[in-house]
Design a protein around this motif. Sequence first.
Motif, short mmCIF file in Angstrom:
data_model
loop_
_atom_site.label_atom_id
_atom_site.label_comp_id
_atom_site.label_asym_id
_atom_site.label_seq_id
_atom_site.Cartn_x
_atom_site.Cartn_y
_atom_site.Cartn_z
N MET A 37 0.83 -1.20 0.00
CA MET A 37 0.00 0.00 0.00
C MET A 37 0.87 1.26 0.00
SD MET A 37 -2.89 -1.22 2.76
CE MET A 37 -3.77 0.34 2.74
N ALA A 38 1.94 1.25 0.78
CA ALA A 38 2.86 2.38 0.82
C ALA A 38 3.54 2.57 -0.53
CB ALA A 38 3.90 2.19 1.92
N PHE A 39 3.88 1.48 -1.19
CA PHE A 39 4.51 1.56 -2.51
C PHE A 39 3.58 2.22 -3.52
CE2 PHE A 39 5.22 -0.26 -6.73
CZ PHE A 39 6.56 0.05 -6.93
N VAL A 40 2.31 1.85 -3.48
CA VAL A 40 1.34 2.47 -4.39
C VAL A 40 1.26 3.98 -4.15
CG1 VAL A 40 -1.12 2.60 -4.97
CG2 VAL A 40 -0.03 0.37 -4.65
N GLY A 41 1.27 4.39 -2.89
CA GLY A 41 1.23 5.81 -2.58
C GLY A 41 2.49 6.53 -3.02
N ILE A 42 3.64 5.91 -2.84
CA ILE A 42 4.91 6.53 -3.23
C ILE A 42 5.01 6.70 -4.74
CG2 ILE A 42 7.42 6.17 -3.28
CD1 ILE A 42 7.14 4.80 -0.55
N MET A 43 4.50 5.72 -5.50
CA MET A 43 4.61 5.77 -6.96
C MET A 43 3.55 6.63 -7.61
SD MET A 43 7.26 4.06 -7.32
CE MET A 43 7.31 4.11 -9.11
N HIS A 44 2.65 7.23 -6.83
CA HIS A 44 1.57 8.07 -7.39
C HIS A 44 2.10 9.20 -8.27
CE1 HIS A 44 -2.25 10.21 -7.63
NE2 HIS A 44 -1.62 11.30 -7.22
N ASN A 120 -2.41 1.82 -15.55
CA ASN A 120 -3.57 1.46 -16.38
C ASN A 120 -4.88 1.94 -15.77
OD1 ASN A 120 -3.07 -0.54 -18.85
ND2 ASN A 120 -1.47 -0.87 -17.33
N LEU A 121 -4.97 1.99 -14.45
CA LEU A 121 -6.17 2.52 -13.80
C LEU A 121 -6.33 4.01 -14.12
CD1 LEU A 121 -6.06 0.80 -10.30
CD2 LEU A 121 -7.67 0.36 -12.14
N PHE A 122 -5.24 4.75 -14.17
CA PHE A 122 -5.32 6.16 -14.52
C PHE A 122 -5.82 6.35 -15.95
CE2 PHE A 122 -1.82 7.58 -11.32
CZ PHE A 122 -2.73 7.41 -10.30
N PHE A 123 -5.38 5.45 -16.86
CA PHE A 123 -5.83 5.54 -18.25
C PHE A 123 -7.30 5.12 -18.39
CE2 PHE A 123 -1.20 4.64 -19.64
CZ PHE A 123 -0.90 5.99 -19.47
N ILE A 133 -8.30 7.62 -6.92
CA ILE A 133 -8.04 6.32 -7.54
C ILE A 133 -6.89 5.61 -6.82
CG2 ILE A 133 -7.27 5.18 -9.64
CD1 ILE A 133 -8.69 7.36 -11.24
N THR A 134 -5.83 6.35 -6.52
CA THR A 134 -4.68 5.77 -5.84
C THR A 134 -5.05 5.27 -4.45
OG1 THR A 134 -3.10 7.16 -7.06
CG2 THR A 134 -2.36 6.24 -4.95
N ILE A 135 -5.83 6.05 -3.73
CA ILE A 135 -6.22 5.65 -2.36
C ILE A 135 -7.06 4.38 -2.41
CG2 ILE A 135 -7.58 6.31 -0.34
CD1 ILE A 135 -6.75 9.22 -0.89
N VAL A 136 -8.06 4.35 -3.30
CA VAL A 136 -8.92 3.16 -3.42
C VAL A 136 -8.09 1.96 -3.85
CG1 VAL A 136 -10.86 2.15 -4.65
CG2 VAL A 136 -10.98 4.53 -3.87
N TYR A 137 -7.21 2.18 -4.80
CA TYR A 137 -6.35 1.09 -5.30
C TYR A 137 -5.45 0.56 -4.19
CZ TYR A 137 -2.66 -1.19 -8.01
OH TYR A 137 -1.74 -2.09 -8.49
N ALA A 138 -4.89 1.45 -3.39
CA ALA A 138 -4.01 1.02 -2.29
C ALA A 138 -4.78 0.17 -1.28
CB ALA A 138 -3.40 2.24 -1.60
#
Length: 233
Positions: A37-44, A120-123, A133-138
Amino acid sequence: MGDILLIFTLLITVKTLLMTGLVPDRRYAAVFSIVCMAFVGIMHPWALEQNKRVLEAWLEGRDILTDLSLVIMIDLLLTIGFCISVLDRMTGDVKGRFRRALAYVPSLLMFPTLYYVQINLFFMFVGRDFLTITIVYAVVVGVVVFGGTWLLRRAMPSASTRLELTALVELLIFLLIVCCTVFHPEALMYSYSSSVDFGALGAVVLLVAALAVIGFYRKEIIRIFKRKNKISK
């Protein structure tokens, strides 16, 4: 190439959950889910900077397969060390701190997979708030990692079975990248009238994987059919 990367995503996710479930400390799954989850937030911020056309052109090239082959080879070696360390623990033959530490090394491929899905979620959800989107995805990633590990443990209580499936899935990932590299259009010495059908190649890989799983559980399947025949008689 998108279909192949989707297959990679599924296989890598399953392998990661199997590896997480083989770690003796049950708190490891919770810690690893938080790390993901932290990785997803860092890569935002980096995910926001990606351009769809540039990314698609890069994915269709052979350079990505070369880079991916190197990463998969490193992950393969780490997975072999992980399996050896788990076997040492199962047999009671623990040798050295380094071998014990290998049992706690997660799958490196999980992190680029998370990043690829995030892009891909952003696209897919153009016009939506990317931070939301990032928060929900995390949150979804955390639930999948922790909940998926727990479900696999309940579905397959035998650690040896999960260890064998881990090795099998890693082998499928390795064979898939080898096939993609060998059969890529740029790797051919002559030109084809049409490009390689990656969808058909992915379907063949999935078929081989399904047959391998069926063969692995052959005895259990036969036993279930025999029980049903006895009940029907």
